[in-house]
Motif scaffolding. Structure first.
Motif, PDB file in Angstrom:
ATOM      1  N   ARG A 123       0.811  -1.222   0.000  1.00 30.44           N
ATOM      2  CA  ARG A 123       0.000   0.000   0.000  1.00 30.44           C
ATOM      3  C   ARG A 123       0.846   1.273   0.000  1.00 30.44           C
ATOM      4  O   ARG A 123       0.288   2.369  -0.001  1.00 30.44           O
ATOM      5  CB  ARG A 123      -0.907   0.022   1.232  1.00 30.44           C
ATOM      6  N   THR A 124       2.154   1.116   0.030  1.00 29.11           N
ATOM      7  CA  THR A 124       3.016   2.296   0.126  1.00 29.11           C
ATOM      8  C   THR A 124       2.828   3.229  -1.061  1.00 29.11           C
ATOM      9  O   THR A 124       2.659   4.453  -0.897  1.00 29.11           O
ATOM     10  CB  THR A 124       4.488   1.873   0.229  1.00 29.11           C
ATOM     11  N   ILE A 127      -0.491   5.052  -0.952  1.00 30.58           N
ATOM     12  CA  ILE A 127      -0.514   6.142   0.024  1.00 30.58           C
ATOM     13  C   ILE A 127       0.219   7.365  -0.510  1.00 30.58           C
ATOM     14  O   ILE A 127      -0.231   8.509  -0.350  1.00 30.58           O
ATOM     15  CB  ILE A 127       0.110   5.668   1.354  1.00 30.58           C
ATOM     16  N   TRP A 130      -1.931   9.035  -3.059  1.00 32.05           N
ATOM     17  CA  TRP A 130      -3.047   9.743  -2.415  1.00 32.05           C
ATOM     18  C   TRP A 130      -2.575  11.052  -1.803  1.00 32.05           C
ATOM     19  O   TRP A 130      -3.248  12.077  -1.923  1.00 32.05           O
ATOM     20  CB  TRP A 130      -3.664   8.848  -1.336  1.00 32.05           C
TER      21      TRP A 130
END
Length: 295
Positions: A123-124, A127, A130
């Motif tokens: 998910r790095t 993120i 985002w």
């Protein structure tokens, strides 16, 4: 019997005098590029040069048509800006909010970038994208809720309110730049430090900080400039007490019209410190802006 002597160095041939006196010829492409570069430089510098010239004129000279380029310079505008608006107060507000927001942002962004660079997860990247997407939204879209929160928290027209907003607005850029800087550090160095018994704080202080000092400095310098030049939030969340230099410049727009000479003097006094600062730190700023580029 005559003897023949041989010289160790061959004779040096000299060019004819006509060749030595002939003018040096430059390639046409080089001449064209030089002229274009000077024209572009003059075009980019013209607004700043016009601002500097107007700052030393009287109000009548500033609005004269055609523009007067030959005039007797005066310092009355700078004196009036200080006497009428208290320039030092606005400059102090800009300095405090810029420096404190930059330091606070680095304290938050550095641990975040460290975890993303050396402890990546699936998910790095999401993120990071985002966080970057939050900068794509116009600031006016978040004005009403932030204004209401500042009003309810008694943070309107305070340095604390501006510091919080400046920090949050620059945080995505800080995380991205520090992430790019830390990613270039070989993780084997940190692993070796852990094997030698270094704690997390020792690893950060004795290994990561010296290796990442260039990235930290570049990120801090860039965000300091961005905070100093921030005008939208300064105009909407501050006025007389915590107003920055952007608020000072906007105060010279009145219903009677624009005081061009005084406005130019105030603008020159506002940009002079950060221009000088940027000139001496341009190497670090360019390095920070090119992090992650193809080498």
């Amino acid at each position: 019997m005559p003897t023949t002597t041989y010289s160790a160095h061959p004779p040096v041939e000299t060019a004819p005098a006509e060749v030595l006196l002939a003018p040096r010829r430059f390639p046409l492409a080089l001449v064209v590029r030089t002229i274009v570069a000077w024209l572009v430089t003059l075009l980019l510098f013209f607004p700043l040069g016009f601002l500097i010239a107007t700052a030393f004129k009287t109000e009548l000279q500033a609005i004269a048509v055609p523009t007067e380029w030959l005039f007797s310079p005066t310092l009355a505008n700078f004196h009036e800006v200080q006497e009428r608006s208290d320039y030092l107060l606005y400059a102090t507000n800009s300095l405090i909010t810029s420096v404190v927001s930059t330091v606070l942002g680095l304290m938050i962004a550095a641990p975040a970038a460290y975890s993303m660079a050396f402890f990546r997860s699936k998910r790095t990247r999401d993120i990071l994208m985002w966080m970057l997407s939050t900068k794509m939204m116009p600031a006016v879209g978040a004005l009403v809720p932030i204004y209401v929160l500042a009003q309810q928290s008694s943070l309107l027209d305070t340095r604390t309110g501006l510091i919080i907003v400046f920090t949050l607005s620059n945080l995505p850029i800080m995380v991205w730049m520090l992430y790019s800087a830390f990613k270039d550090i070989p993780p084997e160095i940190l692993e070796a430090a852990r094997m030698d018994g270094a704690t997390l704080w020792q690893e950060a202080y004795k290994v990561l900080l010296p290796l990442g000092m260039g990235g930290l400095a570049s990120t801090g310098l860039l965000c300091l400039v961005l905070s100093w030049n921030e005008a939208f939030w300064s105009l909407n969340l501050s006025s007389a007490k915590a107003g920055t230099l952007a608020t000072l410049i906007a105060s010279y727009a009145s219903p009677e019209g624009l005081f061009w000479a005084k406005l130019s003097a105030a603008s020159l006094m506002a940009i002079a410190p950060i221009v000088v600062f940027g000139w001496f730190s341009q190497k670090q700023l360019v390095q920070g802006l090119t992090f992650g580029a193809v080498k």
